[in-house]
Structures are given as structure tokens and as C-alpha cells.
Design a protein around this motif. Structure first.
Motif, PDB file in Angstrom:
ATOM      1  N   SER A   1     -97.722  33.071-102.341  1.00 51.75           N
ATOM      2  CA  SER A   1     -97.460  33.159-103.848  1.00 51.75           C
ATOM      3  C   SER A   1     -97.276  31.654-104.955  1.00 51.75           C
ATOM      4  CB  SER A   1     -96.800  33.331-104.343  1.00 51.75           C
ATOM      5  OG  SER A   1     -95.283  33.583-104.104  1.00 51.75           O
ATOM      6  N   ALA A   2     -98.015  31.245-105.469  1.00 51.37           N
ATOM      7  CA  ALA A   2     -98.216  29.948-106.367  1.00 51.37           C
ATOM      8  C   ALA A   2     -96.208  29.148-106.643  1.00 51.37           C
ATOM      9  CB  ALA A   2     -98.494  30.061-108.053  1.00 51.37           C
ATOM     10  N   GLU A   3     -95.950  30.691-106.854  1.00 53.62           N
ATOM     11  CA  GLU A   3     -94.038  29.998-106.745  1.00 53.62           C
ATOM     12  C   GLU A   3     -93.635  29.830-105.834  1.00 53.62           C
ATOM     13  OE1 GLU A   3     -90.335  30.833-106.684  1.00 53.62           O
ATOM     14  OE2 GLU A   3     -91.385  31.871-106.031  1.00 53.62           O
ATOM     15  N   LEU A   4     -94.130  30.537-104.741  1.00 55.68           N
ATOM     16  CA  LEU A   4     -92.936  29.825-103.879  1.00 55.68           C
ATOM     17  C   LEU A   4     -93.469  28.540-103.013  1.00 55.68           C
ATOM     18  CD1 LEU A   4     -92.662  33.399-101.756  1.00 55.68           C
ATOM     19  CD2 LEU A   4     -91.515  31.769-102.027  1.00 55.68           C
TER      20      LEU A   4
ATOM     21  N   PRO B   1     -91.684  23.795 -95.146  1.00 57.22           N
ATOM     22  CA  PRO B   1     -92.460  22.976 -94.806  1.00 57.22           C
ATOM     23  C   PRO B   1     -94.234  24.061 -93.627  1.00 57.22           C
ATOM     24  CG  PRO B   1     -90.410  21.817 -94.591  1.00 57.22           C
ATOM     25  CD  PRO B   1     -90.679  23.104 -94.679  1.00 57.22           C
ATOM     26  N   ARG B   2     -93.344  24.613 -92.739  1.00 58.30           N
ATOM     27  CA  ARG B   2     -93.597  25.354 -92.468  1.00 58.30           C
ATOM     28  C   ARG B   2     -94.430  26.533 -93.001  1.00 58.30           C
ATOM     29  NH1 ARG B   2     -90.876  28.835 -87.016  1.00 58.30           N
ATOM     30  NH2 ARG B   2     -92.683  29.689 -87.808  1.00 58.30           N
ATOM     31  N   LEU B   3     -94.090  26.589 -94.422  1.00 59.71           N
ATOM     32  CA  LEU B   3     -94.959  27.774 -95.284  1.00 59.71           C
ATOM     33  C   LEU B   3     -96.190  27.539 -95.620  1.00 59.71           C
ATOM     34  CD1 LEU B   3     -92.094  29.012 -97.096  1.00 59.71           C
ATOM     35  CD2 LEU B   3     -92.858  29.680 -94.596  1.00 59.71           C
ATOM     36  N   LEU B   4     -96.398  25.732 -95.702  1.00 58.22           N
ATOM     37  CA  LEU B   4     -97.192  24.978 -96.192  1.00 58.22           C
ATOM     38  C   LEU B   4     -99.016  25.272 -96.048  1.00 58.22           C
ATOM     39  CD1 LEU B   4     -95.264  22.217 -97.716  1.00 58.22           C
ATOM     40  CD2 LEU B   4     -96.088  23.567 -98.704  1.00 58.22           C
ATOM     41  N   VAL B   5     -99.080  25.862 -94.647  1.00 60.10           N
ATOM     42  CA  VAL B   5    -100.457  25.910 -93.950  1.00 60.10           C
ATOM     43  C   VAL B   5    -100.739  27.710 -94.679  1.00 60.10           C
ATOM     44  CG1 VAL B   5     -99.731  24.815 -91.704  1.00 60.10           C
ATOM     45  CG2 VAL B   5     -99.404  27.367 -92.179  1.00 60.10           C
TER      46      VAL B   5
ATOM     47  N   ARG C   1     -87.159  34.408 -95.326  1.00 62.29           N
ATOM     48  CA  ARG C   1     -86.113  33.875 -94.613  1.00 62.29           C
ATOM     49  C   ARG C   1     -86.365  31.993 -94.659  1.00 62.29           C
ATOM     50  NH1 ARG C   1     -87.794  33.998 -88.555  1.00 62.29           N
ATOM     51  NH2 ARG C   1     -86.577  32.253 -87.686  1.00 62.29           N
ATOM     52  N   ALA C   2     -86.957  31.530 -94.913  1.00 62.09           N
ATOM     53  CA  ALA C   2     -87.290  29.838 -96.132  1.00 62.09           C
ATOM     54  C   ALA C   2     -86.517  29.840 -97.118  1.00 62.09           C
ATOM     55  CB  ALA C   2     -88.561  29.502 -95.092  1.00 62.09           C
ATOM     56  N   ARG C   3     -86.789  31.014 -97.752  1.00 59.09           N
ATOM     57  CA  ARG C   3     -86.804  31.466 -99.241  1.00 59.09           C
ATOM     58  C   ARG C   3     -84.852  31.403 -99.615  1.00 59.09           C
ATOM     59  NH1 ARG C   3     -84.390  30.158-103.280  1.00 59.09           N
ATOM     60  NH2 ARG C   3     -85.662  30.619-105.543  1.00 59.09           N
ATOM     61  N   MET C   4     -84.192  32.598 -98.732  1.00 56.35           N
ATOM     62  CA  MET C   4     -82.939  33.238 -98.979  1.00 56.35           C
ATOM     63  C   MET C   4     -82.218  32.544 -97.805  1.00 56.35           C
ATOM     64  SD  MET C   4     -83.656  34.939-101.291  1.00 56.35           S
ATOM     65  CE  MET C   4     -82.253  36.083-101.150  1.00 56.35           C
TER      66      MET C   4
ATOM     67  N   ARG D   1     -92.157  21.470-103.148  1.00 54.87           N
ATOM     68  CA  ARG D   1     -91.287  20.246-104.387  1.00 54.87           C
ATOM     69  C   ARG D   1     -89.261  20.159-103.268  1.00 54.87           C
ATOM     70  NH1 ARG D   1     -89.951  23.510-108.131  1.00 54.87           N
ATOM     71  NH2 ARG D   1     -87.965  24.555-107.266  1.00 54.87           N
ATOM     72  N   ARG D   2     -89.553  21.112-102.474  1.00 55.97           N
ATOM     73  CA  ARG D   2     -88.016  21.252-101.432  1.00 55.97           C
ATOM     74  C   ARG D   2     -88.780  20.252-100.142  1.00 55.97           C
ATOM     75  NH1 ARG D   2     -83.966  24.409-101.400  1.00 55.97           N
ATOM     76  NH2 ARG D   2     -82.991  22.892-100.045  1.00 55.97           N
ATOM     77  N   ALA D   3     -89.745  20.095 -98.966  1.00 56.13           N
ATOM     78  CA  ALA D   3     -90.764  19.281 -98.525  1.00 56.13           C
ATOM     79  C   ALA D   3     -90.694  18.111 -98.274  1.00 56.13           C
ATOM     80  CB  ALA D   3     -91.959  19.979 -97.619  1.00 56.13           C
ATOM     81  N   SER D   4     -91.122  17.457 -99.775  1.00 53.00           N
ATOM     82  CA  SER D   4     -90.698  16.238-100.167  1.00 53.00           C
ATOM     83  C   SER D   4     -89.628  15.274-100.816  1.00 53.00           C
ATOM     84  CB  SER D   4     -92.112  16.150-101.423  1.00 53.00           C
ATOM     85  OG  SER D   4     -91.846  16.767-102.859  1.00 53.00           O
ATOM     86  N   SER D   5     -88.819  16.102-101.062  1.00 52.21           N
ATOM     87  CA  SER D   5     -87.574  16.154-101.586  1.00 52.21           C
ATOM     88  C   SER D   5     -86.739  15.460-100.331  1.00 52.21           C
ATOM     89  CB  SER D   5     -86.806  16.640-102.291  1.00 52.21           C
ATOM     90  OG  SER D   5     -85.926  18.279-102.223  1.00 52.21           O
ATOM     91  N   ASN D   6     -87.379  16.257 -99.167  1.00 56.45           N
ATOM     92  CA  ASN D   6     -86.098  16.250 -98.055  1.00 56.45           C
ATOM     93  C   ASN D   6     -87.206  16.012 -96.696  1.00 56.45           C
ATOM     94  OD1 ASN D   6     -83.373  17.120 -98.612  1.00 56.45           O
ATOM     95  ND2 ASN D   6     -84.508  18.671 -98.844  1.00 56.45           N
ATOM     96  N   PRO D   7     -87.643  14.512 -96.775  1.00 54.82           N
ATOM     97  CA  PRO D   7     -89.190  14.373 -96.214  1.00 54.82           C
ATOM     98  C   PRO D   7     -88.549  13.784 -93.950  1.00 54.82           C
ATOM     99  CG  PRO D   7     -88.422  12.319 -97.097  1.00 54.82           C
ATOM    100  CD  PRO D   7     -87.922  13.599 -97.758  1.00 54.82           C
ATOM    101  N   ARG D   8     -89.086  14.455 -93.938  1.00 52.22           N
ATOM    102  CA  ARG D   8     -88.463  14.136 -91.797  1.00 52.22           C
ATOM    103  C   ARG D   8     -88.726  12.590 -91.726  1.00 52.22           C
ATOM    104  NH1 ARG D   8     -89.868  19.691 -88.382  1.00 52.22           N
ATOM    105  NH2 ARG D   8     -89.090  21.057 -89.818  1.00 52.22           N
TER     106      ARG D   8
END
Length: 224
Positions: free
Chosen positions: A208-211, A199-203, A189-192, A217-224
């Protein structure tokens, strides 16, 4: 009881997608009559491709490698698709290496480890499958990528932790389940469709390295 119903390997064929990046595809898989050796294939680029000996990866630019060594899909989900699509779906028809029964693949956690059979094989859940045009063309279904995405039952890629051989009828035992809540379904769901979940995926260290790179990258470009 959780088990492997069939171990499926590719019948290499011409890619049915005329715009595909590769002329050959390994999506057309059928059940193997004998045990199949499983090992870590190495990197996606320059490695052995599939984690199953004798299997085929048609486009090694985006498929195969350690993080996508083995693809599992639940027979229960195939049965649901049979009803929705009103057609017969044989084991391996979604391109899966392992057609499983009795295990909730969508709710498997990233980093969850499966012990398969009695030959010492251990697999680790790493990522959901992302649908592509070859998948849609192989099934001859218009709008299949959208339909598959909306259903949220992508199946799971696994990496090989311990090699060995697998066969139809092997039991699956969950050896380890991480204490986070990052499941195959959540990552998909997060990817698609729900990037706010990234951001929840990072724990999930075993993502996989790609995800993981994509989520960072997406979390750093859209910081809360």
C-alpha cells in the motif's frame, strides 16, 4: 479448498469509542444474503470508501480507498480467538468484508492475487490491518490493541483488480504469487513492533502507498 464463507457489509452504528475521529463506524458487519458488487472505490479521500457496494466506511480519513478496498479475515483465526477470548465470534465481527476458509491470510504475500468466484473478481493483497481504538471499544476488550498486535494475525486488505460480484460459497484461487517473501505477517510485525524489518518491505511493489512511504521514510532516516 479455499473459499469465502461469507461476504459481510456494515450495519452503520454510533462509534463506541467516545474519542473516535468519527461519530459513525462500519466495523459492525453481518453476512449479506445476496451477492455483493465489488469495485475499486478510488482514493481514500474523496472516493467511494469501501470496495463493496452497500458497505460503510465510518472514518474515511484512515479507512477505505483502493489500497483498503476489501478486508479479509480467516475463519480459522476467528476460531482461535474464540478459544482465547472465550466468546462467540460471528463472521464479520472483526469488521472483515470476507470471512475466508482454507487460505493462510497471514502468510499471503503482498501482491498475491486472488480470483474469487466465477464472476471475474480479482483481488490483490496490499497491506495488513492496523488495530484501532474503535476495534477495541466495539469488542469491549481492554488492552485489545496490544493483544491483537502480539498475536500477529491481522487479516489482509486487498485492492480490486477486476470488479464483479462475490457471495458466500465462492471459491478462492491464487492466480499469482510474487517471488519475494514479504507477507502480511511480516509487514504487520515491521509496522507494529519490529521496525528493523521495514527495509525488507521495499521489494514488494504492491505494498500500500501509505506503508511504502512509511517504510521508505524510516529506511532513509536510519541508513545502515
Amino acid at each position: 479448498m479455499a473459499e469465502v464463507l461469507s461476504v459481510n457489509v456494515a450495519r452503520a452504528r454510533t462509534n463506541p469509542d467516545p474519542r473516535g475521529q468519527s461519530n459513525v463506524t462500519g466495523i459492525d458487519k453481518v453476512a449479506a444474503a445476496e451477492a455483493v458488487a465489488v469495485r475499486a472505490p478510488g482514493p481514500m479521500h474523496g472516493g467511494l470508501g469501501s470496495g463493496l457496494v452497500g458497505d460503510t466506511i465510518g472514518n474515511p480519513k484512515v479507512h477505505g480507498g483502493d489500497d483498503q478496498a476489501v478486508y479479509a479475515y480467516a475463519r480459522e483465526d476467528l476460531d482461535d480467538w474464540e478459544i482465547q477470548l472465550q466468546r462467540t465470534l460471528t463472521n464479520g465481527m472483526f469488521g472483515e468484508n470476507l470471512t475466508t476458509s482454507g487460505i493462510d491470510v497471514t502468510n499471503a504475500r503482498i501482491g498475491e492475487r486472488w480470483r474469487v468466484g466465477s464472476d471475474g473478481v480479482v483481488l490483490e493483497v496490499s497491506a495488513p490491518r492496523t488495530p484501532c481504538r474503535t476495534f477495541a471499544a466495539f469488542l469491549h476488550l481492554n488492552h485489545w490493541i496490544k493483544t491483537f498486535t502480539q498475536a500477529g494475525k491481522p487479516g489482509a486488505y486487498l485492492r480490486v483488480i477486476s470488479p464483479g460480484s462475490v457471495r458466500g460459497g465462492d471459491t478462492i484461487t491464487i492466480d499469482h504469487r510474487p517471488d519475494h517473501d514479504v507477507t502480511i505477517g511480516l509487514v504487520f510485525r515491521a509496522r507494529m513492533s519490529e521496525p528493523e524489518l521495514l527495509p525488507r518491505l521495499l521489494v514488494a511493489d504492491a505494498l500500500s502507498a501509505e506503508l511504502k512511504e512509511y517504510a521508505q521514510r524510516r529506511a532513509s532516516s536510519n541508513p545502515r
